[in-house]
Motif scaffolding. Sequence first.
Motif, PDB file in Angstrom:
ATOM      1  N   ASN A  56       3.566 -14.823   1.834  1.00 14.19           N
ATOM      2  CA  ASN A  56       3.204 -15.748   0.755  1.00 14.19           C
ATOM      3  C   ASN A  56       4.219 -15.793  -0.378  1.00 14.19           C
ATOM      4  OD1 ASN A  56       0.834 -16.429   2.075  1.00 14.19           O
ATOM      5  ND2 ASN A  56      -0.341 -14.848   1.035  1.00 14.19           N
ATOM      6  N   HIS A  57       5.097 -14.796  -0.464  1.00 12.34           N
ATOM      7  CA  HIS A  57       5.979 -14.691  -1.625  1.00 12.34           C
ATOM      8  C   HIS A  57       7.451 -14.541  -1.268  1.00 12.34           C
ATOM      9  CE1 HIS A  57       2.007 -13.616  -3.230  1.00 12.34           C
ATOM     10  NE2 HIS A  57       2.438 -14.253  -4.294  1.00 12.34           N
ATOM     11  N   SER A  58       7.860 -15.087  -0.145  1.00 11.08           N
ATOM     12  CA  SER A  58       9.270 -15.003   0.216  1.00 11.08           C
ATOM     13  C   SER A  58       9.661 -16.215   1.064  1.00 11.08           C
ATOM     14  CB  SER A  58       9.546 -13.705   0.976  1.00 11.08           C
ATOM     15  OG  SER A  58       8.772 -13.634   2.151  1.00 11.08           O
ATOM     16  N   SER A  59      10.965 -16.440   1.116  1.00 10.95           N
ATOM     17  CA  SER A  59      11.487 -17.570   1.887  1.00 10.95           C
ATOM     18  C   SER A  59      11.487 -17.240   3.379  1.00 10.95           C
ATOM     19  CB  SER A  59      12.919 -17.875   1.438  1.00 10.95           C
ATOM     20  OG  SER A  59      13.797 -16.859   1.897  1.00 10.95           O
ATOM     21  N   ALA A  60      11.765 -18.243   4.184  1.00 11.03           N
ATOM     22  CA  ALA A  60      11.821 -18.046   5.633  1.00 11.03           C
ATOM     23  C   ALA A  60      12.914 -17.039   5.996  1.00 11.03           C
ATOM     24  CB  ALA A  60      12.063 -19.373   6.338  1.00 11.03           C
ATOM     25  N   ILE A  61      14.054 -17.091   5.318  1.00  8.00           N
ATOM     26  CA  ILE A  61      15.126 -16.136   5.596  1.00  8.00           C
ATOM     27  C   ILE A  61      14.702 -14.734   5.196  1.00  8.00           C
ATOM     28  CG2 ILE A  61      17.471 -15.430   4.953  1.00  8.00           C
ATOM     29  CD1 ILE A  61      18.203 -18.403   4.844  1.00  8.00           C
ATOM     30  N   ASP A  62      14.056 -14.595   4.042  1.00  6.04           N
ATOM     31  CA  ASP A  62      13.569 -13.278   3.613  1.00  6.04           C
ATOM     32  C   ASP A  62      12.587 -12.714   4.632  1.00  6.04           C
ATOM     33  OD1 ASP A  62      15.024 -13.695   1.268  1.00  6.04           O
ATOM     34  OD2 ASP A  62      13.267 -14.388   0.156  1.00  6.04           O
ATOM     35  N   GLN A  63      11.696 -13.539   5.104  1.00  7.44           N
ATOM     36  CA  GLN A  63      10.710 -13.102   6.091  1.00  7.44           C
ATOM     37  C   GLN A  63      11.391 -12.680   7.389  1.00  7.44           C
ATOM     38  OE1 GLN A  63       7.786 -16.235   6.533  1.00  7.44           O
ATOM     39  NE2 GLN A  63       7.643 -16.462   4.312  1.00  7.44           N
ATOM     40  N   ALA A  64      12.342 -13.477   7.841  1.00  9.82           N
ATOM     41  CA  ALA A  64      13.039 -13.173   9.092  1.00  9.82           C
ATOM     42  C   ALA A  64      13.836 -11.883   8.979  1.00  9.82           C
ATOM     43  CB  ALA A  64      13.956 -14.334   9.470  1.00  9.82           C
ATOM     44  N   LEU A  65      14.512 -11.684   7.853  1.00 11.55           N
ATOM     45  CA  LEU A  65      15.271 -10.451   7.663  1.00 11.55           C
ATOM     46  C   LEU A  65      14.331  -9.254   7.604  1.00 11.55           C
ATOM     47  CD1 LEU A  65      17.888  -8.938   7.255  1.00 11.55           C
ATOM     48  CD2 LEU A  65      17.760  -9.492   4.798  1.00 11.55           C
ATOM     49  N   TYR A  66      13.255  -9.390   6.873  1.00  7.07           N
ATOM     50  CA  TYR A  66      12.255  -8.318   6.797  1.00  7.07           C
ATOM     51  C   TYR A  66      11.758  -7.953   8.198  1.00  7.07           C
ATOM     52  CZ  TYR A  66       7.937  -5.882   5.586  1.00  7.07           C
ATOM     53  OH  TYR A  66       6.925  -4.951   5.483  1.00  7.07           O
ATOM     54  N   LEU A  67      11.430  -8.959   9.001  1.00  9.20           N
ATOM     55  CA  LEU A  67      10.938  -8.717  10.358  1.00  9.20           C
ATOM     56  C   LEU A  67      11.972  -8.011  11.217  1.00  9.20           C
ATOM     57  CD1 LEU A  67       9.114 -12.071  11.059  1.00  9.20           C
ATOM     58  CD2 LEU A  67       8.072  -9.815  10.995  1.00  9.20           C
ATOM     59  N   GLN A  68      13.221  -8.423  11.134  1.00  8.10           N
ATOM     60  CA  GLN A  68      14.261  -7.790  11.940  1.00  8.10           C
ATOM     61  C   GLN A  68      14.484  -6.341  11.517  1.00  8.10           C
ATOM     62  OE1 GLN A  68      15.883  -8.771  14.717  1.00  8.10           O
ATOM     63  NE2 GLN A  68      14.510 -10.524  14.666  1.00  8.10           N
ATOM     64  N   ILE A  69      14.485  -6.090  10.222  1.00  6.72           N
ATOM     65  CA  ILE A  69      14.659  -4.712   9.742  1.00  6.72           C
ATOM     66  C   ILE A  69      13.492  -3.852  10.206  1.00  6.72           C
ATOM     67  CG2 ILE A  69      14.657  -3.265   7.662  1.00  6.72           C
ATOM     68  CD1 ILE A  69      16.365  -5.513   6.347  1.00  6.72           C
ATOM     69  N   LYS A  70      12.277  -4.361  10.058  1.00  6.98           N
ATOM     70  CA  LYS A  70      11.096  -3.610  10.501  1.00  6.98           C
ATOM     71  C   LYS A  70      11.143  -3.365  12.010  1.00  6.98           C
ATOM     72  CE  LYS A  70       7.435  -3.200   8.548  1.00  6.98           C
ATOM     73  NZ  LYS A  70       6.673  -2.142   7.922  1.00  6.98           N
ATOM     74  N   LYS A  71      11.543  -4.391  12.772  1.00  6.39           N
ATOM     75  CA  LYS A  71      11.620  -4.252  14.225  1.00  6.39           C
ATOM     76  C   LYS A  71      12.643  -3.189  14.607  1.00  6.39           C
ATOM     77  CE  LYS A  71      14.075  -6.720  16.879  1.00  6.39           C
ATOM     78  NZ  LYS A  71      14.794  -7.665  17.690  1.00  6.39           N
ATOM     79  N   HIS A  72      13.807  -3.232  13.986  1.00 10.11           N
ATOM     80  CA  HIS A  72      14.846  -2.253  14.290  1.00 10.11           C
ATOM     81  C   HIS A  72      14.486  -0.861  13.791  1.00 10.11           C
ATOM     82  CE1 HIS A  72      17.972  -4.712  16.126  1.00 10.11           C
ATOM     83  NE2 HIS A  72      17.624  -5.675  15.286  1.00 10.11           N
ATOM     84  N   ALA A  73      13.656  -0.783  12.776  1.00  9.98           N
ATOM     85  CA  ALA A  73      13.241   0.528  12.262  1.00  9.98           C
ATOM     86  C   ALA A  73      12.347   1.254  13.263  1.00  9.98           C
ATOM     87  CB  ALA A  73      12.522   0.368  10.920  1.00  9.98           C
ATOM     88  N   GLY A  74      11.626   0.492  14.055  1.00  7.34           N
ATOM     89  CA  GLY A  74      10.815   1.083  15.123  1.00  7.34           C
ATOM     90  C   GLY A  74       9.796   2.093  14.647  1.00  7.34           C
ATOM     91  N   GLU A  75       9.411   2.945  15.554  1.00  6.93           N
ATOM     92  CA  GLU A  75       8.357   3.918  15.288  1.00  6.93           C
ATOM     93  C   GLU A  75       8.777   5.002  14.304  1.00  6.93           C
ATOM     94  OE1 GLU A  75       6.263   5.370  18.721  1.00  6.93           O
ATOM     95  OE2 GLU A  75       6.669   3.516  19.796  1.00  6.93           O
ATOM     96  N   HIS A  76      10.073   5.242  14.195  1.00 11.89           N
ATOM     97  CA  HIS A  76      10.537   6.310  13.301  1.00 11.89           C
ATOM     98  C   HIS A  76      10.830   5.812  11.896  1.00 11.89           C
ATOM     99  CE1 HIS A  76      10.536   9.036  16.651  1.00 11.89           C
ATOM    100  NE2 HIS A  76      11.239   8.154  17.345  1.00 11.89           N
ATOM    101  N   GLY A  77      10.850   4.494  11.722  1.00 12.81           N
ATOM    102  CA  GLY A  77      10.988   3.925  10.389  1.00 12.81           C
ATOM    103  C   GLY A  77      12.389   3.889   9.828  1.00 12.81           C
ATOM    104  N   THR A  78      13.406   4.091  10.660  1.00 14.49           N
ATOM    105  CA  THR A  78      14.774   4.061  10.176  1.00 14.49           C
ATOM    106  C   THR A  78      15.565   3.000  10.936  1.00 14.49           C
ATOM    107  OG1 THR A  78      14.687   6.408   9.612  1.00 14.49           O
ATOM    108  CG2 THR A  78      16.863   5.429   9.811  1.00 14.49           C
ATOM    109  N   CYS A  79      16.106   2.046  10.214  1.00 12.88           N
ATOM    110  CA  CYS A  79      16.872   0.955  10.799  1.00 12.88           C
ATOM    111  C   CYS A  79      18.360   1.298  10.734  1.00 12.88           C
ATOM    112  CB  CYS A  79      16.606  -0.340  10.028  1.00 12.88           C
ATOM    113  SG  CYS A  79      17.622  -1.729  10.573  1.00 12.88           S
ATOM    114  N   PHE A  80      18.999   1.330  11.892  1.00 11.99           N
ATOM    115  CA  PHE A  80      20.427   1.605  11.946  1.00 11.99           C
ATOM    116  C   PHE A  80      21.244   0.369  12.323  1.00 11.99           C
ATOM    117  CE2 PHE A  80      18.645   5.879  12.494  1.00 11.99           C
ATOM    118  CZ  PHE A  80      19.368   6.557  11.522  1.00 11.99           C
ATOM    119  N   ALA A  81      20.608  -0.791  12.425  1.00  9.10           N
ATOM    120  CA  ALA A  81      21.335  -2.022  12.738  1.00  9.10           C
ATOM    121  C   ALA A  81      22.276  -2.350  11.585  1.00  9.10           C
ATOM    122  CB  ALA A  81      20.361  -3.169  12.969  1.00  9.10           C
TER     123      ALA A  81
END
Length: 86
Positions: free
Chosen positions: A25-50
Amino acid sequence: MSDFRVDDESGDRKYFTMVPNYILNHSSAIDQALYLQIKKHAGEHGTCFASGRTLRKKLGIGRHAFDKSLKYLLEHEWFTIKAGKW
Protein backbone atom coordinates in the motif's frame (compact mmCIF):
# COMPACT_ATOMS: atom_id res chain seq x y z
CA MET A 1 30.60 -6.75 -7.72
CA SER A 2 29.71 -5.32 -4.32
CA ASP A 3 29.56 -7.47 -1.23
CA PHE A 4 26.72 -7.02 1.21
CA ARG A 5 24.60 -8.87 3.68
CA VAL A 6 20.94 -8.22 4.42
CA ASP A 7 19.42 -9.78 7.53
CA ASP A 8 15.71 -10.49 7.63
CA GLU A 9 14.63 -11.34 11.15
CA SER A 10 10.90 -11.36 10.44
CA GLY A 11 10.55 -15.14 10.72
CA ASP A 12 8.19 -15.27 7.72
CA ARG A 13 10.42 -16.86 5.12
CA LYS A 14 10.14 -20.65 5.39
CA TYR A 15 9.19 -22.06 1.95
CA PHE A 16 7.50 -18.88 0.74
CA THR A 17 7.77 -15.11 0.78
CA MET A 18 5.27 -13.06 2.73
CA VAL A 19 4.72 -9.41 1.93
CA PRO A 20 3.05 -7.14 4.47
CA ASN A 21 0.09 -5.22 3.06
CA TYR A 22 1.70 -2.03 4.36
CA ILE A 23 4.49 -2.43 1.80
CA LEU A 24 2.01 -3.07 -0.99
CA ASN A 25 0.00 0.00 0.00
CA HIS A 26 2.92 2.38 0.53
CA SER A 27 5.48 1.70 -2.16
CA SER A 28 5.91 1.79 -5.92
CA ALA A 29 5.90 -1.25 -8.18
CA ILE A 30 9.71 -1.14 -8.38
CA ASP A 31 10.00 -0.90 -4.58
CA GLN A 32 7.68 -3.88 -4.21
CA ALA A 33 9.56 -5.92 -6.81
CA LEU A 34 12.94 -5.17 -5.22
CA TYR A 35 11.60 -6.00 -1.77
CA LEU A 36 10.25 -9.32 -3.09
CA GLN A 37 13.52 -10.25 -4.77
CA ILE A 38 15.56 -9.43 -1.67
CA LYS A 39 13.18 -11.42 0.53
CA LYS A 40 13.24 -14.33 -1.94
CA HIS A 41 17.03 -14.37 -2.07
CA ALA A 42 17.23 -14.08 1.71
CA GLY A 43 15.49 -17.43 1.97
CA GLU A 44 14.99 -19.31 5.18
CA HIS A 45 18.14 -17.95 6.81
CA GLY A 46 17.23 -14.32 6.19
CA THR A 47 20.47 -13.24 4.54
CA CYS A 48 20.51 -12.04 0.93
CA PHE A 49 23.83 -12.42 -0.86
CA ALA A 50 22.59 -11.46 -4.35
CA SER A 51 24.54 -8.58 -5.83
CA GLY A 52 22.94 -5.31 -6.81
CA ARG A 53 23.81 -6.17 -10.41
CA THR A 54 21.97 -9.49 -10.12
CA LEU A 55 18.91 -7.80 -8.64
CA ARG A 56 18.93 -5.03 -11.26
CA LYS A 57 19.16 -7.58 -14.04
CA LYS A 58 16.35 -9.68 -12.55
CA LEU A 59 14.11 -6.59 -12.35
CA GLY A 60 15.20 -5.07 -15.65
CA ILE A 61 16.03 -1.73 -14.05
CA GLY A 62 19.04 0.58 -14.12
CA ARG A 63 21.33 1.67 -11.32
CA HIS A 64 19.44 4.92 -10.67
CA ALA A 65 16.07 3.19 -10.21
CA PHE A 66 17.72 0.50 -8.08
CA ASP A 67 19.53 3.00 -5.85
CA LYS A 68 16.36 5.09 -5.42
CA SER A 69 14.28 2.05 -4.51
CA LEU A 70 16.90 0.61 -2.18
CA LYS A 71 17.17 3.96 -0.39
CA TYR A 72 13.38 4.07 0.02
CA LEU A 73 13.25 0.52 1.44
CA LEU A 74 16.11 1.19 3.84
CA GLU A 75 14.62 4.51 5.00
CA HIS A 76 11.43 2.66 5.91
CA GLU A 77 13.50 0.03 7.75
CA TRP A 78 11.86 -2.88 5.92
CA PHE A 79 15.27 -4.54 6.07
CA THR A 80 18.81 -3.50 6.94
CA ILE A 81 22.22 -3.83 5.36
CA LYS A 82 24.43 -5.48 7.97
CA ALA A 83 27.74 -5.56 6.08
CA GLY A 84 29.21 -4.11 2.92
CA LYS A 85 27.22 -2.14 0.37
CA TRP A 86 25.31 -2.69 -2.85
